[in-house]
Design a protein around this motif. Sequence first.
Motif, PDB file in Angstrom:
ATOM      1  N   ASN A   1       0.798  -1.222   0.000  1.00 20.03           N
ATOM      2  CA  ASN A   1       0.000   0.000   0.000  1.00 20.03           C
ATOM      3  C   ASN A   1       0.830   1.272   0.000  1.00 20.03           C
ATOM      4  N   ASP A   2       2.129   1.154  -0.118  1.00 16.52           N
ATOM      5  CA  ASP A   2       2.940   2.371  -0.087  1.00 16.52           C
ATOM      6  C   ASP A   2       2.800   3.124  -1.400  1.00 16.52           C
ATOM      7  N   PRO A   3       3.203   4.401  -1.452  1.00 11.88           N
ATOM      8  CA  PRO A   3       3.040   5.188  -2.689  1.00 11.88           C
ATOM      9  C   PRO A   3       3.940   4.752  -3.823  1.00 11.88           C
ATOM     10  N   PHE A   4       4.907   3.864  -3.555  1.00  7.81           N
ATOM     11  CA  PHE A   4       5.812   3.404  -4.619  1.00  7.81           C
ATOM     12  C   PHE A   4       5.315   2.130  -5.291  1.00  7.81           C
ATOM     13  N   ALA A   5       4.081   1.698  -4.972  1.00 10.54           N
ATOM     14  CA  ALA A   5       3.591   0.423  -5.505  1.00 10.54           C
ATOM     15  C   ALA A   5       3.496   0.445  -7.026  1.00 10.54           C
ATOM     16  N   ALA A   6       3.194   1.615  -7.604  1.00  9.72           N
ATOM     17  CA  ALA A   6       3.073   1.684  -9.066  1.00  9.72           C
ATOM     18  C   ALA A   6       4.405   1.416  -9.751  1.00  9.72           C
ATOM     19  N   TYR A   7       5.495   1.816  -9.117  1.00  8.56           N
ATOM     20  CA  TYR A   7       6.821   1.587  -9.705  1.00  8.56           C
ATOM     21  C   TYR A   7       7.158   0.095  -9.730  1.00  8.56           C
ATOM     22  N   PHE A   8       6.816  -0.623  -8.651  1.00 10.77           N
ATOM     23  CA  PHE A   8       7.177  -2.031  -8.546  1.00 10.77           C
ATOM     24  C   PHE A   8       6.128  -2.964  -9.137  1.00 10.77           C
ATOM     25  N   SER A   9       4.978  -2.440  -9.515  1.00  8.89           N
ATOM     26  CA  SER A   9       3.937  -3.300 -10.085  1.00  8.89           C
ATOM     27  C   SER A   9       4.172  -3.618 -11.551  1.00  8.89           C
ATOM     28  N   GLY A  10       5.095  -2.918 -12.190  1.00  7.55           N
ATOM     29  CA  GLY A  10       5.369  -3.152 -13.593  1.00  7.55           C
ATOM     30  C   GLY A  10       4.568  -2.267 -14.523  1.00  7.55           C
ATOM     31  N   ALA A  11       3.796  -1.306 -13.968  1.00  7.52           N
ATOM     32  CA  ALA A  11       3.020  -0.415 -14.824  1.00  7.52           C
ATOM     33  C   ALA A  11       3.898   0.580 -15.567  1.00  7.52           C
ATOM     34  N   ILE A  12       5.091   0.844 -15.029  1.00  4.23           N
ATOM     35  CA  ILE A  12       6.004   1.799 -15.650  1.00  4.23           C
ATOM     36  C   ILE A  12       6.921   1.065 -16.618  1.00  4.23           C
ATOM     37  N   ASP A  13       7.201   1.694 -17.747  1.00  6.30           N
ATOM     38  CA  ASP A  13       8.090   1.107 -18.748  1.00  6.30           C
ATOM     39  C   ASP A  13       9.501   1.000 -18.162  1.00  6.30           C
ATOM     40  N   PRO A  14      10.075  -0.202 -18.041  1.00 11.21           N
ATOM     41  CA  PRO A  14      11.409  -0.324 -17.428  1.00 11.21           C
ATOM     42  C   PRO A  14      12.526   0.268 -18.260  1.00 11.21           C
ATOM     43  N   SER A  15      12.293   0.520 -19.537  1.00  8.53           N
ATOM     44  CA  SER A  15      13.341   1.080 -20.390  1.00  8.53           C
ATOM     45  C   SER A  15      13.404   2.600 -20.319  1.00  8.53           C
ATOM     46  N   VAL A  16      12.406   3.229 -19.689  1.00  4.74           N
ATOM     47  CA  VAL A  16      12.366   4.691 -19.587  1.00  4.74           C
ATOM     48  C   VAL A  16      12.791   5.091 -18.175  1.00  4.74           C
ATOM     49  N   PRO A  17      13.822   5.902 -18.023  1.00  4.27           N
ATOM     50  CA  PRO A  17      14.256   6.294 -16.673  1.00  4.27           C
ATOM     51  C   PRO A  17      13.286   7.269 -16.036  1.00  4.27           C
ATOM     52  N   PRO A  18      13.180   7.290 -14.708  1.00  7.18           N
ATOM     53  CA  PRO A  18      12.325   8.280 -14.038  1.00  7.18           C
ATOM     54  C   PRO A  18      12.808   9.698 -14.317  1.00  7.18           C
ATOM     55  N   LYS A  19      11.880  10.612 -14.417  1.00  6.80           N
ATOM     56  CA  LYS A  19      12.177  12.005 -14.709  1.00  6.80           C
ATOM     57  C   LYS A  19      12.403  12.744 -13.392  1.00  6.80           C
TER      58      LYS A  19
ATOM     59  N   PHE B   1      14.372   6.105  -7.980  1.00  3.89           N
ATOM     60  CA  PHE B   1      15.188   7.085  -8.698  1.00  3.89           C
ATOM     61  C   PHE B   1      15.900   6.468  -9.897  1.00  3.89           C
ATOM     62  N   PHE B   2      15.957   5.139  -9.979  1.00  2.00           N
ATOM     63  CA  PHE B   2      16.708   4.465 -11.031  1.00  2.00           C
ATOM     64  C   PHE B   2      15.759   3.615 -11.871  1.00  2.00           C
ATOM     65  N   PRO B   3      16.097   3.374 -13.135  1.00  2.61           N
ATOM     66  CA  PRO B   3      15.250   2.517 -13.971  1.00  2.61           C
ATOM     67  C   PRO B   3      15.195   1.098 -13.413  1.00  2.61           C
ATOM     68  N   PRO B   4      14.054   0.426 -13.549  1.00  4.95           N
ATOM     69  CA  PRO B   4      13.952  -0.941 -13.000  1.00  4.95           C
ATOM     70  C   PRO B   4      14.905  -1.932 -13.646  1.00  4.95           C
ATOM     71  N   MET B   5      15.238  -1.702 -14.924  1.00  5.02           N
ATOM     72  CA  MET B   5      16.106  -2.632 -15.644  1.00  5.02           C
ATOM     73  C   MET B   5      17.461  -1.983 -15.895  1.00  5.02           C
ATOM     74  N   PRO B   6      18.519  -2.374 -15.160  1.00  2.39           N
ATOM     75  CA  PRO B   6      19.846  -1.780 -15.400  1.00  2.39           C
ATOM     76  C   PRO B   6      20.481  -2.318 -16.676  1.00  2.39           C
ATOM     77  N   GLU B   7      21.464  -1.599 -17.166  1.00  4.50           N
ATOM     78  CA  GLU B   7      22.227  -2.013 -18.346  1.00  4.50           C
ATOM     79  C   GLU B   7      23.554  -2.593 -17.866  1.00  4.50           C
ATOM     80  N   PHE B   8      23.630  -3.905 -17.863  1.00  9.61           N
ATOM     81  CA  PHE B   8      24.781  -4.587 -17.274  1.00  9.61           C
ATOM     82  C   PHE B   8      26.054  -4.399 -18.094  1.00  9.61           C
ATOM     83  N   GLN B   9      25.936  -4.049 -19.366  1.00  4.01           N
ATOM     84  CA  GLN B   9      27.139  -3.865 -20.164  1.00  4.01           C
ATOM     85  C   GLN B   9      27.935  -2.652 -19.706  1.00  4.01           C
ATOM     86  N   GLY B  10      27.301  -1.730 -18.983  1.00  2.00           N
ATOM     87  CA  GLY B  10      28.030  -0.573 -18.457  1.00  2.00           C
ATOM     88  C   GLY B  10      28.868  -0.896 -17.237  1.00  2.00           C
TER      89      GLY B  10
END
Length: 396
Positions: A115-133, A258-267
Amino acid sequence: MPTARFEPSTIKNKIKREEIANKQKKAKGQEKLQRRLAQAKAEANDPLAKKKRLAQNVPRTLDNTREFDPSILTANPNSEAGPSTLASQDPSSSADAQSEPTQQPEDETAADIANDPFAAYFSGAIDPSVPPKVLVTTSPKATRTTYDFCDELVGVFPGAEFIRRKKGKGFEVGRIAGWAANRGYSHLMVVNEDTKKLNAITMVYLPNGPTAYFKLSSVELSQKISGHARATSHYPELVLNGFVTRLGHTVGRLFQTFFPPMPEFQGRQVVTLHNQRDFLFFRRHRYAFRSTEKVALQEIGPRFTLKLRYMKKGLPAVKNLGAPSKHLEFDAEEHEQEKLALKDIEMGESGAQEQDEEGEKEPESPKQKKVVPPTEDEYLWIWKPELETTRRTFFL
């Protein structure tokens, strides 16, 4: 002849007194070194002796002397071997201490996470390839030191953008948060300084909060770090260590957003937030696999330390001090709003008639509700150093 006359405190000559004191100090250090070498040699032949010594000589720290509270903690910090606390001195309390982990309300933590306000971030509703603004700004009348640190933060967070804060009234943090939320920003970060020294960071999760205020210390930019690596535009990995309480889970999930859900491991970039003694140590490294067993780290920077002071519900409040009192009679604006509402009703009826005549039209998209900052603050947690119980109970 008594040896008291050779004590440094009894010698009146300053030069001779310092000479004898330095000799005694050097002899004492050599004796301690020989004792440690002999102990290390004996423990090399008997590994069990070293384990026994370490088990009997555990230092008392802030982490292992806290009292376990099952209503707040999600993990017992005293589960490992450590020095005795006040609760362990009472033999009747040993049975209660063993039964406390079984009474731990894990469902409360699960409810907080769901029920926390960050549930939308962890529910997968946000595109993991787009970083938070993220909007990064400063306190009023900032100096070059703050601007350099903000440039470092923009490089740390992939979707960060820096905008200088204007001077004068109307640019309070709450108003800036509402402005940013209405323009699609997901986070607001305000870097504060005092007497040309960085001292605090305010982090706001948009559009509905919460707001966290951290004290900032031990700031070291990338250029000051010897042998630092160069950062790339890859999304970094995030490592959170020591966030084991209900408050710690909330703070950790705030930093995750603050960080995208899917990191880029090649970096091969990793951001670490290590919680120790209620201090959050921020580090950023690049790792390289030297072999199947060894990994090398090269620090990128910056490095700084945070300490949570309070966490509020919603956005920062904007208090209208000295605002004129409201009139008891109706204002002209309210009459205008009523007229506009009547016009909307009439337009809606006429629009419905036109749809019946001309055919069905595409439905209009609902307008986004404007975010307005509150006028009063509501704290979720606040640091009170004068209360020992608060210091021991509410930790990360």
